[in-house]
Structure formats: C-alpha cells, structure tokens
Design an enzyme around this catalytic site. Structure first.
Site, PDB file in Angstrom:
ATOM      1  N   HIS A  58      -8.704 -33.158  46.787  1.00  0.00           N
ATOM      2  CA  HIS A  58      -9.813 -32.586  46.412  1.00  0.00           C
ATOM      3  C   HIS A  58     -11.017 -33.587  45.810  1.00  0.00           C
ATOM      4  CE1 HIS A  58     -11.837 -28.843  44.550  1.00  0.00           C
ATOM      5  NE2 HIS A  58     -12.434 -30.084  43.668  1.00  0.00           N
ATOM      6  N   GLU A  59     -10.356 -34.491  45.134  1.00  0.00           N
ATOM      7  CA  GLU A  59     -11.156 -35.386  44.321  1.00  0.00           C
ATOM      8  C   GLU A  59     -11.809 -36.400  45.183  1.00  0.00           C
ATOM      9  OE1 GLU A  59     -12.562 -34.505  41.643  1.00  0.00           O
ATOM     10  OE2 GLU A  59     -10.921 -32.980  40.821  1.00  0.00           O
TER      11      GLU A  59
END
Length: 264
Positions: A58-59
């Site tokens: 996600h990051e």
C-alpha cells in the site's frame, strides 16, 4: 550527487520485507498442509504476515506513483525498498493496523509516507497518488478471493480457505475505509486537488482527527451495521460467504481456544 549505484540501492527490496514474505510463505504452507499442531497459530501468523505485506505494498504504491509523478525524493527516504521501518510513522502504518486486526478484526488504514506535493504538477497526478494505496488493497482482495470467484476451491483445505476469506475481509475493510472522503484518509486526498483553496484551508485542521472520527462512528451500532453490510456485500460479490469469514476469524483468534470447525 546522486549516482546510479545509490539510485539502485534506494530501490533494492529490503531484507526486512523479504523476511516478512518468508514468514507468510512458511505459515501459509503450514496452514495448507495442516503441519502445525494448532492450526489457529499458523492461521494467525499467516494472516498477520500477509496483512503486513499488504500494508507495505500500500505504502509502496503511494511512493512509486509519486516518483513517476515528479517527487524524486521518495527513493532517498527508503520508501521504494518496501521496508516498513522506513515509514514516517511506523507506529501508525504497521503497529496500530496489526493491533486493530488482532483486537477487532478490521483493516485499519495505515499511511505514513511523506510525499513532497510541491514537486508534483497536475491535479490528476495528486489524485492518483492518493488512490494508488487503497487500489492495492482492492487488488490484494481480488487475488485472495480468486479461488472463490473462479469456483476453484476443490482441493483447497478448509483451514486455508477460511484464512484467505478473513484476509480478504481485512483488505475490503481497509479499501472501503481508505476511500472514504474524510480528511486524513486517501479518499479525501483523491478529491482534495479538485476543491477550492478556501475549502482546503478550512478542512486542513481536521485532517489529523479524521481517522479517529471514523472509528468513533464505527462504535455506533447503526453505523457499524451499515459498514459491515457493505463489506459483506462486496465479499459476497467476490464469492466469499459469511461462513468463510466467520471461521477465518475464529481460527485467527487462536488464544480463545481452537474451535471445532464443522464440515460445510
């Protein structure tokens, strides 16, 4: 001066991430084969490791999209190595999301890569950077549920099936929460570039409290019911039943005792 060697090291996959993937793979194998004496322990380690992997991805999606949009500083910050220890707030991005999964079985949105927005030109690019993270959760959910919506569950052990279902539930909750247009969440980041300057200035002070407000609302039975009805509707569309997610969560909480899973 930035050299080709330093750029390569900025993007080399971290041994920390490799280690987490290894834990996911080994415990996934143990869950599939029934190797562990207590299947709940294997499910707990598998789902937790996979959840952390999804947080890292996600990051990474935020950072990689920012890199291609003009913020060339994300590499030097270590965001492209998939190392969760490089995030601005490891507590918010990793520790709290894992804690919420353990305590409440809900995918808490993480978020702690610092993007230098001033380097990026164009509203669409800013929106895409914000959307990239939760879109990763969407993709993760689709992959986790592939055996369900492809009707390819023959031969899949029940324990592994339930673990996948619970992991999919976490991804769906994370995606829905992240896409809420609430200050401080990615959903607001998607629409923020299209708002007037005055509105953005008025909303800005509330950004640190947006996630807290969402979780406060989720404590209300009416709101909680609507939220999980939406989650269940998405999972059913992907072929995952309430039965699958229920037993996945029961196995995950092994400290409550290993449940006797009835045959479907």
């Amino acid at each position: 001066m930035t050299t080709a060697t330093s750029r390569h090291s900025d993007r080399r996959i971290s041994p920390v991430f490799v280690g987490i993937v290894a834990v996911m793979a080994v415990t996934g194998w143990a869950t599939w084969t029934g190797f562990a004496e207590q299947p709940g322990v294997a499910v707990f380690l598998f789902v937790t490791a996979a959840w952390i992997v999804s947080l890292c991805l996600h990051e990474y999606a935020h950072a990689r999209t920012a890199l291609h949009s003009g913020d060339i500083t994300v590499g030097a910050k270590g965001y492209l190595t998939l190392n969760p220890l490089k995030y601005t707030h490891a507590l918010l991005s990793i520790v709290l999301p894992v804690l919420f999964v353990i305590l409440g079985g809900i995918g808490l949105p993480g978020g702690a890569v610092f993007i230098e927005r001033g380097r990026i030109q164009g509203r669409w690019k800013h929106s895409l950077i914000s959307a990239a993270g939760p879109l990763t959760n969407v993709l993760f959910a689709v992959v986790c549920t592939a055996p369900f919506w492809l009707d390819a569950l023959d031969g899949v052990p029940d324990t592994f099936r339930y673990a996948l279902a619970f992991l999919a539930l976490l991804q769906v909750t994370a995606a829905i929460l992240n896409f809420l247009p609430v200050p401080g969440l990615d959903g607001y980041g998607v629409i923020e570039p299209w708002l007037s300057y005055n509105i953005r200035r008025q909303v800005e002070p509330f950004a640190p409290f947006g996630l807290l407000a969402v979780f406060a609302l989720l404590w209300l039975p009416e709101v909680n019911g609507v939220f999980f009805d939406a989650v269940d509707a998405v999972l059913r569309a992907l072929g995952v039943s309430d039965w699958d997610t229920y037993w996945g969560q029961q196995l995950y909480r092994f400290w409550q005792g290993n449940p006797e899973i009835p045959a479907q």
